[in-house]
Design a protein around this motif. Structure first.
Motif, short mmCIF file in Angstrom:
data_model
loop_
_atom_site.label_atom_id
_atom_site.label_comp_id
_atom_site.label_asym_id
_atom_site.label_seq_id
_atom_site.Cartn_x
_atom_site.Cartn_y
_atom_site.Cartn_z
N LYS A 35 8.06 -22.11 -16.00
CA LYS A 35 7.10 -21.02 -15.89
C LYS A 35 6.24 -21.22 -14.65
CE LYS A 35 3.49 -18.68 -18.50
NZ LYS A 35 2.87 -18.42 -19.79
N ARG A 36 6.03 -20.17 -13.87
CA ARG A 36 5.24 -20.15 -12.62
C ARG A 36 5.96 -20.75 -11.42
NH1 ARG A 36 0.53 -18.34 -14.70
NH2 ARG A 36 -0.12 -19.36 -16.60
N GLU A 37 7.15 -21.33 -11.62
CA GLU A 37 7.86 -21.91 -10.48
C GLU A 37 8.38 -20.79 -9.57
OE1 GLU A 37 11.15 -25.45 -9.67
OE2 GLU A 37 10.77 -24.80 -11.71
N VAL A 38 8.43 -21.08 -8.25
CA VAL A 38 8.94 -20.10 -7.29
C VAL A 38 10.46 -20.17 -7.25
CG1 VAL A 38 8.98 -19.39 -4.87
CG2 VAL A 38 6.83 -20.15 -5.91
N GLN A 47 9.20 -12.22 -11.79
CA GLN A 47 8.48 -11.13 -11.17
C GLN A 47 8.52 -11.27 -9.66
OE1 GLN A 47 4.21 -10.76 -12.01
NE2 GLN A 47 4.32 -8.55 -11.76
N GLU A 74 -2.87 -11.71 -5.60
CA GLU A 74 -1.46 -11.52 -5.90
C GLU A 74 -1.19 -10.04 -6.16
OE1 GLU A 74 1.13 -14.55 -8.58
OE2 GLU A 74 0.11 -12.96 -9.67
N THR A 118 8.95 -15.21 -8.67
CA THR A 118 8.48 -16.35 -9.46
C THR A 118 8.83 -16.16 -10.93
OG1 THR A 118 6.32 -15.36 -9.87
CG2 THR A 118 6.51 -16.70 -7.90
N VAL A 178 8.10 -15.84 -14.69
CA VAL A 178 7.03 -15.47 -15.61
C VAL A 178 7.12 -16.36 -16.86
CG1 VAL A 178 6.09 -13.60 -17.03
CG2 VAL A 178 7.00 -13.10 -14.75
N SER A 179 8.36 -16.67 -17.24
CA SER A 179 8.59 -17.63 -18.33
C SER A 179 9.74 -18.54 -17.90
CB SER A 179 8.94 -16.89 -19.62
OG SER A 179 10.10 -16.13 -19.43
N ARG A 180 10.02 -19.57 -18.67
CA ARG A 180 11.12 -20.48 -18.35
C ARG A 180 12.40 -19.68 -18.17
NH1 ARG A 180 13.03 -25.47 -18.33
NH2 ARG A 180 15.16 -25.60 -19.12
N GLU A 220 -1.28 -8.88 -15.02
CA GLU A 220 -0.12 -8.39 -14.25
C GLU A 220 -0.28 -6.91 -13.91
OE1 GLU A 220 3.12 -11.51 -16.25
OE2 GLU A 220 2.99 -9.44 -16.95
#
Lengths: 234, 234
Positions: free
Chosen positions: A36-39, A59, A69, A97, A99-101, A178
């Motif tokens: 989660k949150r990784e680019v 997203q 953002e 990126t 939003v979840s795993r 969001e």
């Protein structure tokens, strides 16, 4: 690491391809998991692969010069992304990126690009999806010209709403944060607008989805037929 | 009225088609002249034809609910338009109006649509152009998130600027009014920003074009590296 052909078989974009082509693609693909949150894709990177989301949610986002953002679009399982840079050969236009795993399959550009245009069915799916994105972006451009944030929220909900015969839903509804970055408003403003909409029985949260109980209200405020009273601060 | 095949031959999108296909298309096309400010495509109309601009200049525009015009893109001679509705089968998403006296060729949807996807070269041109429009719209979306109008003008100029080795130009530069509706600002604000840019020797009008003499200034203000001082009212 090659990807099981079964995974590619289930991707809508590739569904019409011959099995022999899919088997070849499967050999050359790679898969990666993202927290989660990784680019997943860096803005400005080379468009080295067409990407498919297998599991999770992504997203497309960009950042204003003052670091805010800006949310652009969502990617759901089965969707492909990174197609813009694969097609036009320029760099990746925005960040993508998690939003979840999420799990993502990468198909190398040089392998997939000729296939995209050589199969009329794929070219049609690709063009249709790009057309819808132009439509979506033009619609969002129009929303940003609206002065009142209640109207902007309603117009954005109208853009995302799927109307079935006996109910209307925004599936995987974006969070207030969001939504706020999509429509150039503060999170606080979006929350106030939602309090207003819920108190009037217009919308109701239901798990990850948003049920729209009064589509006329949404449409009337979005179109300006109904005055968008309520919180006015942007 | 059929259109001379010579006219279709000169359209970049159709350039790769066999002569026999072009001859058939030419028989089924029609041509129409439009006066300045006349509507070429109505928003919400059926996408009955793929359109090509032969002469003149057009603009894709939409209107906010309070009646303000929002400029979306320009169409120049040789360009096609109306493709979104032809491709996805929904209605025409925005108005297209004549900026100057124009001549337009209409190719019926049912005739052209299968041809678009059956020829890899056409599908590639179509996809590439749609990709660039998504890029452009995302870029404009980003500009609208900027607070300062000087920065918005510079960012919009950067988006339209073509840089040659010894000079940089915005060809067929939009008027202050056209630029204003692109970036959600008033015409007066855009004019004040241009007075500032001209007084500093950053840009100079040259006929229909705008010569950019200081691309670094434009880029630095657009990116936020240089503070966007000057007129602050939006």
């Amino acid at each position: 690491m090659p990807v099981p052909q079964l995974v590619l078989n289930q991707l809508p974009l590739l569904a019409g391809l011959p099995q022999v082509t899919l088997a070849h693609l499967a050999q050359q693909c790679s898969e990666r998991a993202f927290a989660k949150r990784e680019v997943v894709l860096q803005k400005g990177s080379e468009g080295g692969a067409l990407c498919f989301l297998i599991e999770g949610r992504l997203q497309g986002v960009d950042f204003t010069v003052d670091g805010r953002e800006v949310g652009l679009y969502f990617v759901n399982p089965g969707d492909y992304f990174g197609d813009i840079a694969v097609i036009d050969g320029e760099t990746q236009p925005v960040y993508v990126t998690a939003v979840s795993r999420s799990r993502v399959v990468f198909v190398p550009r040089d392998l997939i690009r000729p296939i995209l245009f050589a199969h009329a069915k794929l070219a049609e799916v690709l063009c249709t999806s790009l057309s819808q994105r132009v439509r979506q972006l033009s619609g969002q451009r129009r929303i940003l010209g609206m002065v009142n944030p209640v109207q902007r929220v309603c117009a954005q909900l109208e853009l995302m709403m799927v109307v079935a015969p006996d109910s209307a839903w925004v599936r995987n509804a974006p969070t207030h944060q969001e939504l706020a970055i999509m429509i150039n408003a503060s999170r606080e403003t979006v929350t106030r607008v939602f309090q207003l909409l819920q108190s009037r029985g217009v919308v109701e949260r239901s798990g990850n989805d948003l049920r729209v109980d009064n589509t006329d209200f949404i449409r009337d405020v979005a179109s300006g037929r109904k005055p968008a009273d309520g919180p006015a601060a942007a």
